[in-house]
Scaffold this motif. Structure first.
Motif, PDB file in Angstrom:
ATOM      1  N   ARG A  67      97.821  36.907 -40.417  1.00 57.90           N
ATOM      2  CA  ARG A  67      96.391  36.926 -40.139  1.00 57.90           C
ATOM      3  C   ARG A  67      95.869  38.353 -39.940  1.00 57.90           C
ATOM      4  O   ARG A  67      94.702  38.546 -39.686  1.00 57.90           O
ATOM      5  CB  ARG A  67      96.082  36.097 -38.901  1.00 57.90           C
TER       6      ARG A  67
ATOM      7  N   ARG B 161     101.568  32.619 -42.439  1.00 59.51           N
ATOM      8  CA  ARG B 161     101.125  32.805 -41.049  1.00 59.51           C
ATOM      9  C   ARG B 161     100.394  34.131 -40.816  1.00 59.51           C
ATOM     10  O   ARG B 161      99.879  34.371 -39.734  1.00 59.51           O
ATOM     11  CB  ARG B 161     102.321  32.745 -40.117  1.00 59.51           C
TER      12      ARG B 161
ATOM     13  N   THR C 100     106.873  31.649 -45.727  1.00 58.78           N
ATOM     14  CA  THR C 100     106.423  31.123 -44.438  1.00 58.78           C
ATOM     15  C   THR C 100     105.749  32.212 -43.612  1.00 58.78           C
ATOM     16  O   THR C 100     104.686  31.988 -43.026  1.00 58.78           O
ATOM     17  CB  THR C 100     107.615  30.536 -43.656  1.00 58.78           C
ATOM     18  N   GLU C 101     106.354  33.402 -43.577  1.00 60.49           N
ATOM     19  CA  GLU C 101     105.745  34.519 -42.838  1.00 60.49           C
ATOM     20  C   GLU C 101     104.387  34.874 -43.437  1.00 60.49           C
ATOM     21  O   GLU C 101     103.435  35.149 -42.722  1.00 60.49           O
ATOM     22  CB  GLU C 101     106.666  35.739 -42.868  1.00 60.49           C
TER      23      GLU C 101
END
Length: 71
Positions: free
Chosen positions: A13, A11, A7-8
């Motif tokens: 970027r 995300r 999940t990390e």
């Protein structure tokens, strides 16, 4: 260093440094992850099959140096 969860990672970027390595099997990948998680610092990494993604060039360089020293 911190190993990111899936999940990390999804995300993330920020700028990412990737090392593409030959697949040496689960035992060797486990040794890589053990060394990286034991490494002090605030950096992060995310292993993905034969690639390891890093948040900082210095962490990627240290890992590459360790690999060359232990090969």
């Amino acid at each position: 260093m911190k190993q990111l969860t899936s999940t990390e990672w999804a995300r993330m970027r920020d700028r990412i440094i990737t090392l593409s390595l030959p697949d040496r099997g689960p035992v060797v990948r486990g040794q890589w992850v053990a060394w990286l998680t034991a490494r002090p610092g605030q950096g992060w990494f995310y292993p993905m099959a034969d690639n390891i993604h890093f948040g900082a060039q210095a962490d990627a360089d240290a890992f590459r140096h360790w690999m060359m020293a232990t090969a």
